[in-house]
Design an enzyme around this catalytic site. Structure first.
Site, mmCIF file in Angstrom:
data_model
loop_
_atom_site.group_PDB
_atom_site.id
_atom_site.type_symbol
_atom_site.label_atom_id
_atom_site.label_comp_id
_atom_site.label_asym_id
_atom_site.label_seq_id
_atom_site.Cartn_x
_atom_site.Cartn_y
_atom_site.Cartn_z
ATOM 1 N N ASP A 191 36.755 34.409 38.396
ATOM 2 C CA ASP A 191 37.386 35.442 37.564
ATOM 3 C C ASP A 191 38.809 35.071 37.137
ATOM 4 O OD1 ASP A 191 38.641 35.617 39.968
ATOM 5 O OD2 ASP A 191 38.535 37.796 40.121
ATOM 6 N N GLU A 192 39.060 33.773 37.006
ATOM 7 C CA GLU A 192 40.386 33.355 36.573
ATOM 8 C C GLU A 192 40.273 32.158 35.653
ATOM 9 O OE1 GLU A 192 43.145 34.352 40.464
ATOM 10 O OE2 GLU A 192 43.483 32.530 39.338
#
Length: 254
Positions: free
Chosen positions: A7-8
């Site tokens: 998620d980055e």
DNA sequence: TCTGGGGTCCTAGGACCC
DNA sequence: TCTGGGGTCCTAGGACCC
């Protein structure tokens, strides 16, 4: 774009002819539309500062952190906020009365090298000043494949440990084959009920992706650990890799 | 703050070679 | 045969990240 886990990501927007507001607006709208989720964005002159900035206004924020802001915005933060400083280094620094990034930046390089070694000391020296020239990594090769599992209950039965080791070996091999790699080094990991953890490694002369060979190596490693306590975790890792598609064999589609 | 599972990088010591 | 220096490879463990 560089993917960082699930998620980055880092995006190099140097050449995007839009304002920060337009870019972040577009990203936020896109993520919202596709996932229904908000996100936080940091805008900076390098990855280190962008990462810290993205953390500064947590749900749904946009934070700009430029080199000129280092003194006012970076230095007051606790050292733990710096990427690469975990609980151990935080404790170590507390022991020499360093709690903020500013205090860290006040330390002379020699002192950092003394305490943390050449590589990490140099890193801390630069990071505390917001310095980072690391490039975006848009493509990388895996260095290892591994599987590990923690038992529901600590295990004393050698049969169970052996079967688990065999199962994990199989999974590692399947993963490795799927990505079309072979390995030369097999490492096993055993964690006992008291959390004491051991690894044993073995390097073989030829690269392999044979399940039998890797399982046998794993068992050879297992023999070298005395199982005197209950076992909580076992793991298998294959490293020292070679890409099959680098020697004329088709690349996998993943 | 802890646990779990997947990784990376670094260090130190030992073996071995020239 | 011993000492020394430089280099590589391997192993084990630790710190850190998501």
């Amino acid at each position: 774009m560089e993917d960082v886990g699930i998620d980055e990501a880092y995006l190099d927007v140097t050449d995007i002819p839009e304002t920060n507001e337009e870019i972040t607006g577009r990203i936020k709208a896109g993520i919202k539309e596709k996932t229904g989720l908000t996100c936080s964005i940091g805008i900076a002159s390098n990855k280190l500062l962008a990462k810290i900035a993205s953390d500064m206004q947590k749900p749904d924020g946009v934070t700009v952190l430029m080199e000129a802001d280092v003194e006012t915005k970076l230095w007051p933060l606790p050292v733990r906020k710096l990427y690469g400083i975990g609980p151990k280094t935080e404790e170590h620094l507390k022991g020499i009365n360093i709690e903020t990034i500013g205090q860290l930046a006040a330390l002379p390089l020699e002192k950092l090298l003394e305490h943390f070694g050449n590589s990490y000391g140099q890193y801390l020296y630069e990071a505390a000043r917001g310095m980072d020239e690391s490039p975006l990594v848009t493509h990388w090769e895996p260095k290892s494949f591994s599987r590990e599992t923690t038992f529901q209950e600590d295990v004393r039965d050698w049969q169970v440990i052996a079967r688990t080791l065999a199962d994990l070996s199989k999974e590692v091999v399947q993963d490795m084959q799927g990505h079309r790699y072979k390995a030369r080094t097999i490492t096993i990991k055993i964690r006992f009920s008291d959390f004491e953890t051991f690894t044993r490694a073995m390097t073989i002369s030829d690269y392999t992706d044979s399940e039998e060979e890797i399982r046998k190596s794993a068992f050879a490693c297992l023999k070298r650990i005395e199982l005197k306590k209950k076992v909580r975790l076992v793991g298998v890792r294959a490293s020292n890799l070679i890409a099959l598609w680098a020697c004329g064999i088709n690349r996998p589609a993943y």
